[in-house]
Design a protein around this motif. Structure first.
Motif, short mmCIF file in Angstrom:
data_model
loop_
_atom_site.label_atom_id
_atom_site.label_comp_id
_atom_site.label_asym_id
_atom_site.label_seq_id
_atom_site.Cartn_x
_atom_site.Cartn_y
_atom_site.Cartn_z
N ASP A 57 0.85 -1.18 0.00
CA ASP A 57 0.00 0.00 0.00
C ASP A 57 0.90 1.24 0.00
OD1 ASP A 57 -1.72 2.09 0.50
OD2 ASP A 57 -2.94 0.99 1.92
N GLU A 97 0.45 4.44 -0.63
CA GLU A 97 0.03 5.68 0.03
C GLU A 97 0.11 5.55 1.56
OE1 GLU A 97 -0.28 8.55 -0.87
OE2 GLU A 97 -1.56 9.62 0.57
N SER A 98 -0.33 4.41 2.09
CA SER A 98 -0.21 4.22 3.53
C SER A 98 1.25 4.22 3.97
CB SER A 98 -0.86 2.90 3.95
OG SER A 98 -2.25 3.01 3.86
N ARG A 118 3.66 5.86 2.59
CA ARG A 118 4.10 7.25 2.57
C ARG A 118 3.60 7.99 3.81
NH1 ARG A 118 2.95 12.57 0.72
NH2 ARG A 118 0.71 12.19 0.84
N SER A 138 8.79 6.41 0.14
CA SER A 138 8.36 5.50 -0.92
C SER A 138 9.15 5.63 -2.22
CB SER A 138 6.88 5.70 -1.23
OG SER A 138 6.11 5.57 -0.07
N LYS A 153 -4.12 17.09 7.20
CA LYS A 153 -3.10 16.59 6.27
C LYS A 153 -2.10 17.69 5.93
CE LYS A 153 -5.18 12.58 4.14
NZ LYS A 153 -5.84 12.02 2.94
N LYS A 189 6.89 16.14 3.60
CA LYS A 189 6.36 14.78 3.65
C LYS A 189 6.03 14.42 5.09
CE LYS A 189 11.10 12.90 3.35
NZ LYS A 189 11.82 14.14 3.65
N ALA A 192 -3.76 4.29 7.39
CA ALA A 192 -2.38 4.18 6.90
C ALA A 192 -1.61 3.07 7.61
CB ALA A 192 -1.64 5.52 7.04
#
Ligand SMILES: Nc1ncnc2c1ncn2[C@@H]1O[C@H](COP(=O)(O)OP(=O)(O)OP(=O)(O)O)[C@@H](O)[C@H]1O
Ligand SMILES: [Mg+2]
Lengths: 340, 279
Positions: free
Chosen positions: A220, A222-223, A225, A231, B70, B94, B111
């Motif tokens: 995964d 995105e998770s 990251r 990533s 976010k 990030k 996540a």
């Protein structure tokens, strides 16, 4: 939950299972068992079909033939673990090989230097794949489809389409084809190098943070990251390391083939993917083990080698390999469907 | 700043906490803007989080709550606006940058990595290596140690149904997965913990544990941003409530000055929070 002897679940656990279900269960708990099981079946089948199959001599040749595909499949496994695919495997190897051979032909350049430049070129080629995937966000399939053609064309143009025979090359470039005996077995140094690559990469994948990130990004992205995994850096590194492995495979191939030929190893791409898939690594990324790939590579080569020993011609062998992939993956799916 | 200024800018100041609100916010955002093509995600949002407080963020679906956090945690980079931590400007590119600055986050989509086990997920991107040359030269992970400490972290949260830290996260129930994500954010003693709907999938008992954990973190001096649609939860734990509406901040209230009905009315736009009535 602790098993309560009188509970319905405990009752269910004690239910009668057919032998087939029991095998399914065993294989489910140990994913690497299923390719191993398939390898075993293949061996038994060929042993029955051709008596010469299970001799020390044949086994030595089988291992030597497996070396190149097994090496390439390490790079392919890394890429597939990240949910990618590498179609440029064979092209990078051949390009690297032709550069090594052309540079050092008839004493043009010391063997060490030619070897290093060839390997460095393969690393660069892998990095180009990685940069296209991470910076321009192209799907790996498209990127490596493109570089497959590009690297193949460069290899042909650079070498003028000519093979370079062993006699014209320095000893170092041929060295991995040299063999030594253990009992009746004859093993090449190429095999030793392949085993070393597997040992090192298995360690990296299972024991280091980098290895974990490879799985996380593939499972995964995105998770991963959001969890703080870099990533893109991991992806770039995966393609670059894959390139390094293809460069080493080029060295093994020269020794194995006794020459550097621009149209060598035409089935390298598909064989490497087949080995990875039969070895139980998911094409969707994030799941799989390198040891499975090694067994997968052995299965692919055993099949091919066994059939050729039986005098089956090339076309039928290709057809059989195709069937093998489909059957292996079908068995794998069946094992995954197991309940509890 | 005078007391009345404080009240306008920050909503009511909880009694006995005047000193806290005259201090510098640990995390502060001004005029955050982010667009996704033609969709405006945030339309100039301000936010202040003070040391040792629980700031709840409420708002309708699509109000921009998740987008806001976010931007604060490095998952998105805002188009414009500025973010400061304890007065210092920060520019997170990030999520790892925010984490290194001391912000831990449970994202709404959790996540977590399904194929990895619980311990690996807890320690993802902050793995610990073995002692000696095995760790320093060979970079070998201290799997046993991480597994043990992960077990402690989950125990602290009081999630008894999770027992085996070697279990793959994909085999857990939705609520258990959420508990793993919360444990990961709480376990490492950061300055700021951001929780985006951490109790959405949890049972009554488990929700209560997460709320208790939020209070514990606050008592230890950590600051918490809690996004929730559960108004009773919000009114139970929040010191102040940031109301997000249509990509902007509609106002900041406190559980003492406004009841749930009034909060929801502001959230839905039924009433406006005028500058004077902010307190
Ligand atoms: N990556 C994205 N691309 C396009 N639009 C986005 C993206 N992320 C958020 N948005 C948009 O921004 C707006 C705010 O979304 P956000 O997820 O922040 O809402 P929310 O307040 O968290 O809602 P909910 O309560 O449903 O979680 C929505 O209109 C959404 O469609
Ligand atoms: Mg949201």
């Amino acid at each position: 939950m602790t098993a309560d002897v009188s509970s319905a679940a405990a009752e269910f656990a004690r239910r009668q299972q057919s032998p087939l279900q029991r095998i399914q269960h065993q294989l489910h708990g140990r994913p690497w068992l299923s390719p191993l099981f398939l390898l075993f079946v293949t061996f038994v089948a060929f042993f029955i079909a051709t008596p010469t199959f299970l001799t020390a001599n044949s086994m030595g040749i089988l291992l030597q033939q497996t070396a190149v595909v097994a090496a390439l499949a390490v790079g392919q496994t890394l890429v597939i673990l990240t949910a990618g695919i590498d179609l440029s495997v064979g092209a990078v190897m051949v390009l690297s090989m032709m550069v090594m051979a052309t540079l050092t032909k008839d004493g043009g350049m010391p063997g060490v230097l030619g070897l290093l430049i060839g390997v460095a070129l393969a690393v660069g080629a892998g990095a180009i794949n990685g940069l296209l995937v991470t910076r321009i966000n192209l799907p790996p399939f498209i990127v490596t489809l493109g570089t497959l053609s590009i690297f193949t064309a460069i290899a042909l143009l650079y070498s003028g389409g000519e093979s370079i025979q062993q006699e014209h090359l320095p000893g170092l470039l041929n060295a991995l084809g040299n063999d030594f005996g253990i009992g009746k077995f004859r093993l090449t140094w190429g095999i030793v190098v392949v085993i070393a690559i597997y040992a090192v990469m298995s360690f990296v994948l299972s024991q280091t943070a980098w290895g974990r990130y490879v799985y996380a990004v593939g499972d995964d992205a995105e998770s991963a990251r959001l969890s703080g995994v870099p990533s893109k850096r991991i992806l770039l590194a995966v393609y670059t390391v894959a390139g390094l492995v293809y460069g080493i495979a080029a060295w093994i191939l020269i020794g194995r083939a006794g020459a550097a030929t621009p149209n060598a190893a035409p089935t390298a791409n598909l064989d490497s993917i087949t080995a990875v898939v039969i070895g139980g690594t998911s094409l969707f990324g994030g799941r799989g083990r390198l040891i499975g790939t090694l067994i997968g590579a052995l299965i692919v080569q055993t099949f091919d080698f066994g059939l050729s020993q039986m005098g089956v011609n090339q076309q039928w062998r290709v057809l059989a390999t195709g069937l093998l992939v489909i059957i292996a993956v079908a068995i794998d799916q069946w094992i995954r469907r197991v309940k509890a | 700043m005078s007391a009345s200024d404080l009240e306008v800018a920050y909503g009511g100041v909880p009694a006995g906490k005047e000193d806290v609100y005259s201090k510098q916010p640990v995390l502060s955002a001004r005029k955050l803007v982010i667009t996704f093509g033609r969709v405006v995600g945030l339309d100039g949002v301000d936010l202040d989080l003070y040391p040792g407080e629980v700031l709840a963020v409420i708002g309708d679906n699509g109000a921009g709550k998740s987008t806001l956090i976010k931007c604060l945690t490095g998952a998105y980079v805002p188009d414009s606006g500025e973010i400061t931590m304890s007065g210092q400007p920060v520019h997170f590119k990030k999520p790892q940058d925010a984490r290194e600055a001391g912000i831990e986050t449970v994202y709404q989509q959790l996540a977590v990595i399904p194929a990895l086990d619980i311990a690996s997920n807890l320690y993802l991107a902050r793995e610990e290596r073995r002692k000696g040359p095995l760790g320093s030269v060979l970079r070998m992970l201290d799997k046993k140690g991480m597994e043990r400490r992960a077990g402690d972290a989950v125990q602290n949260l009081g999630i008894q149904t999770i027992q085996n830290m070697g279990q793959a996260v994909e085999t857990l129930s939705g609520g258990q997965r959420q508990a793993v994500a919360v444990a990961r954010a709480a376990a490492f003693g950061s300055k700021v913990v951001v929780l985006d709907e951490p109790t959405a999938a949890l049972g009554v008992k488990e929700s209560g544990m997460v709320l208790d954990m939020v209070k514990q973190l606050r008592d230890k001096g950590q600051s918490i941003i809690l996004i929730s649609h559960n108004m009773p939860h919000v009114w139970e734990v929040a010191d102040r409530i940031h109301i997000q509406r249509l990509g902007g901040r509609a106002g900041v209230i406190t559980p003492q000055t406004h009841d749930m009905g009034e909060g929801v009315a502001i959230m839905t736009g039924a009433t406006k929070l005028s500058q004077d009535s902010a307190a």
